[in-house]
Design a protein around this motif. Structure first.
Motif, mmCIF file in Angstrom:
data_model
loop_
_atom_site.group_PDB
_atom_site.id
_atom_site.type_symbol
_atom_site.label_atom_id
_atom_site.label_comp_id
_atom_site.label_asym_id
_atom_site.label_seq_id
_atom_site.Cartn_x
_atom_site.Cartn_y
_atom_site.Cartn_z
ATOM 1 N N HIS A 1 0.802 -1.216 0.000
ATOM 2 C CA HIS A 1 0.000 0.000 0.000
ATOM 3 C C HIS A 1 0.837 1.268 0.000
ATOM 4 O O HIS A 1 0.286 2.367 -0.013
ATOM 5 C CB HIS A 1 -0.934 0.008 1.225
ATOM 6 N N GLY A 2 2.156 1.128 0.016
ATOM 7 C CA GLY A 2 3.017 2.286 -0.072
ATOM 8 C C GLY A 2 2.863 3.262 1.065
ATOM 9 O O GLY A 2 2.940 4.478 0.869
ATOM 10 N N THR A 3 2.632 2.772 2.260
ATOM 11 C CA THR A 3 2.434 3.631 3.415
ATOM 12 C C THR A 3 2.984 2.947 4.648
ATOM 13 O O THR A 3 3.109 1.719 4.695
ATOM 14 C CB THR A 3 0.937 3.947 3.625
ATOM 15 N N GLU A 4 3.327 3.758 5.666
ATOM 16 C CA GLU A 4 3.820 3.220 6.927
ATOM 17 C C GLU A 4 2.698 3.000 7.938
ATOM 18 O O GLU A 4 2.960 2.669 9.079
ATOM 19 C CB GLU A 4 4.872 4.168 7.515
ATOM 20 N N GLN A 5 1.465 3.191 7.522
ATOM 21 C CA GLN A 5 0.349 2.988 8.433
ATOM 22 C C GLN A 5 0.126 1.502 8.694
ATOM 23 O O GLN A 5 0.449 0.652 7.866
ATOM 24 C CB GLN A 5 -0.918 3.621 7.869
ATOM 25 N N ASP A 6 -0.440 1.210 9.860
ATOM 26 C CA ASP A 6 -0.671 -0.173 10.256
ATOM 27 C C ASP A 6 -1.810 -0.784 9.449
ATOM 28 O O ASP A 6 -2.713 -0.083 8.983
ATOM 29 C CB ASP A 6 -1.020 -0.246 11.738
ATOM 30 N N PRO A 7 -1.798 -2.113 9.275
ATOM 31 C CA PRO A 7 -2.918 -2.787 8.612
ATOM 32 C C PRO A 7 -4.134 -2.810 9.523
ATOM 33 O O PRO A 7 -4.077 -2.350 10.673
ATOM 34 C CB PRO A 7 -2.365 -4.193 8.371
ATOM 35 N N PRO A 8 -5.269 -3.333 9.045
ATOM 36 C CA PRO A 8 -6.451 -3.443 9.910
ATOM 37 C C PRO A 8 -6.119 -4.190 11.197
ATOM 38 O O PRO A 8 -5.311 -5.130 11.193
ATOM 39 C CB PRO A 8 -7.445 -4.220 9.044
ATOM 40 N N PRO A 9 -6.710 -3.799 12.330
ATOM 41 C CA PRO A 9 -6.321 -4.370 13.629
ATOM 42 C C PRO A 9 -6.772 -5.808 13.835
ATOM 43 O O PRO A 9 -6.446 -6.402 14.851
ATOM 44 C CB PRO A 9 -6.992 -3.437 14.632
ATOM 45 N N ILE A 10 -7.544 -6.362 12.900
ATOM 46 C CA ILE A 10 -7.984 -7.755 12.998
ATOM 47 C C ILE A 10 -7.731 -8.425 11.652
ATOM 48 O O ILE A 10 -8.126 -7.890 10.605
ATOM 49 C CB ILE A 10 -9.480 -7.869 13.338
ATOM 50 N N PHE A 11 -7.063 -9.556 11.654
ATOM 51 C CA PHE A 11 -6.920 -10.339 10.435
ATOM 52 C C PHE A 11 -6.730 -11.810 10.793
ATOM 53 O O PHE A 11 -6.445 -12.156 11.939
ATOM 54 C CB PHE A 11 -5.769 -9.831 9.561
ATOM 55 N N ASN A 12 -6.908 -12.664 9.802
ATOM 56 C CA ASN A 12 -6.881 -14.114 10.009
ATOM 57 C C ASN A 12 -5.765 -14.733 9.182
ATOM 58 O O ASN A 12 -5.591 -14.395 7.997
ATOM 59 C CB ASN A 12 -8.238 -14.724 9.615
ATOM 60 N N VAL A 13 -5.022 -15.635 9.787
ATOM 61 C CA VAL A 13 -3.965 -16.374 9.109
ATOM 62 C C VAL A 13 -4.100 -17.849 9.452
ATOM 63 O O VAL A 13 -3.996 -18.229 10.629
ATOM 64 C CB VAL A 13 -2.559 -15.867 9.499
ATOM 65 N N ASP A 14 -4.386 -18.668 8.435
ATOM 66 C CA ASP A 14 -4.459 -20.134 8.599
ATOM 67 C C ASP A 14 -5.421 -20.558 9.708
ATOM 68 O O ASP A 14 -5.144 -21.472 10.494
ATOM 69 C CB ASP A 14 -3.065 -20.717 8.874
#
Length: 417
Positions: free
Chosen positions: A44-57
């Motif tokens: 995303h070309g930014t230093e901002q954090d991703p969404p505070p909730i995400f799912n991995v495996d």
């Protein structure tokens, strides 16, 4: 149920605290979070954090950035996100209560104390208690004081207003009361923190302004004595339906709520709260102010196309503070939308100050100007040179703005009994 809790330093990628309660998730979850952060910022070309909730495996990450540290919970269950975020905030406050301050250095020195806290707070993934009063009876590890105060507190100390107390005394742990020399120090610190969001038109006029405020109390009082706290008599409550909006002169609280330790019986009539604060830090009141907000600053933007260069445009922004010189705004952020044909920018720091930064998000065509400490009675300015993929037209000039600004101010004072 919570599977893991850990605290991560994003600058170095170090895991400061890690407790696995159920052993049902991979051990390299901190590494997965760091990879997610780097991938998000790269894509995303930014230093901002991703969404505070995400799912991995199949397992969930829920994290919160608190004072530059990531407080993270992982779980494989369908838990309430609001409960998790409330827990993360409460853990941060508890660490401050028992250690004095919250910083990376403090966590490294007091890791055994933090682990002892976590064992009392969470049992096999279930939250037991987050009450400072209860936990101080079960936690016996003595805190190690951090000799060097963090940068933020040093900045506050340099610019503090006369009569305020922002020294190290407000950063001492509650367990410091066990020291016989400190038994007679009955102090309570009250902080008023306001987050102001405003939008400005191209002519500098205010389009919208809103304040989200909170009153925080950090108590070292023994026996939970009664405290009476009065606010400005000019405060008008939106819940008062007997008064028409045109007849209101004062500060209008659109909404507000109190902590359980507050008795608000006299608040509507006398603007007075009766507080029975527990030891430690709590937020006794949250409020919201909108409508006619008197801004402590003025913004002067200038948009100009560069003669002879149809794909060049210069945007100059000046911000002037109207607050007293012994006050300041912390983390002042201005967001400036740019034309959709913008391709790249170059910024000139016209004041030569190192206490500010500029980020450009090419995906949404926004420039974010951050001033860490904006002192009262001063002026800061910046010049943004924009290069477009096509010629800038009159319509493109109208795409600049509106400027959105966030200012967080802090006023603190101490009551000593």
């Amino acid at each position: 149920m919570i599977s893991q809790f850990f605290i991560l330093s994003p600058q170095r990628g170090d895991v400061l605290i890690l407790r696995d309660f159920r052993h049902d998730t991979p051990q390299d979850t901190p590494g997965l979070l760091l990879d997610r952060l780097k991938t998000w910022q790269k894509d995303h070309g930014t230093e901002q954090d991703p969404p505070p909730i995400f799912n991995v495996d199949g397992f969930h990450f829920l994290f919160k950035n608190i004072q530059g540290l990531y407080f993270v919970c992982t779980t494989k269950f369908n838990v309430s996100p609001f409960m998790i975020y409330e827990l993360l905030g409460r853990v941060a406050i508890l660490i401050k209560d028992f250690c004095g301050i919250l910083s990376e250095e403090c966590l490294r020195l007091n890791s055994s104390l933090v682990y002892e806290l976590l064992d009392e707070i969470i049992d096999y993934g279930y939250v037991q208690t987050t009450s400072t009063d209860r936990l101080k009876s079960y936690v016996y590890e003595d805190p190690i004081q951090v000799k060097r105060e963090n940068i933020f507190m040093n900045s506050l100390a340099k610019l503090k207003a006369p009569g305020t107390s922002l020294g190290s005394s407000s950063n001492r742990p509650i367990t410091h009361m066990r020291d016989e020399k400190s038994v007679k120090q009955n102090d309570v610190f009250i902080d008023v923190i306001e987050r102001l969001v405003a939008s400005f038109a191209s002519n500098g006029m205010t389009v919208r302004a809103e304040i989200d405020g909170s009153i925080q109390v950090k108590s070292y009082l023994q026996g939970n004595p009664e405290i009476r706290l009065g606010l400005n008599s000019n405060i008008i409550l939106e819940r008062n339906k007997d008064m028409s909006r045109s007849d209101r002169y004062g500060i209008v609280f659109e909404d507000y709520k109190f902590h359980d330790s507050v008795d608000p019986t006299d608040f509507e009539e006398h603007k007075r709260m009766i507080i029975f604060p527990p030891e430690g830090e709590i937020t006794i009141m949250n409020y919201r102010i909108s409508g006619e907000v008197s801004l402590p600053f003025r913004v002067f933007p200038t948009v100009m196309r560069v003669p002879g260069y149809p794909n060049r445009m210069d945007v100059t922004i000046r911000i002037r503070t109207d607050i007293p010189e012994n006050r300041f705004a912390n983390k002042c952020t201005l967001t400036v939308p740019l034309p959709h044909v913008s391709q790249s920018i170059y910024n000139e720091n016209m004041d030569g100050s190192n206490d500010q930064s500029v980020q450009y998000d090419n995906r949404i065509k926004n420039v974010i100007w951050t001033i860490n400490n904006l002192q009262g009675g001063t002026e800061q300015s910046i010049k943004i040179k924009i290069t477009g993929s096509a010629s800038f037209s009159t319509v493109a000039e109208l795409e600049v703005g509106p400027i959105r600004q966030v200012i967080i101010t802090l006023i603190s004072f101490k009551i000593k009994l």
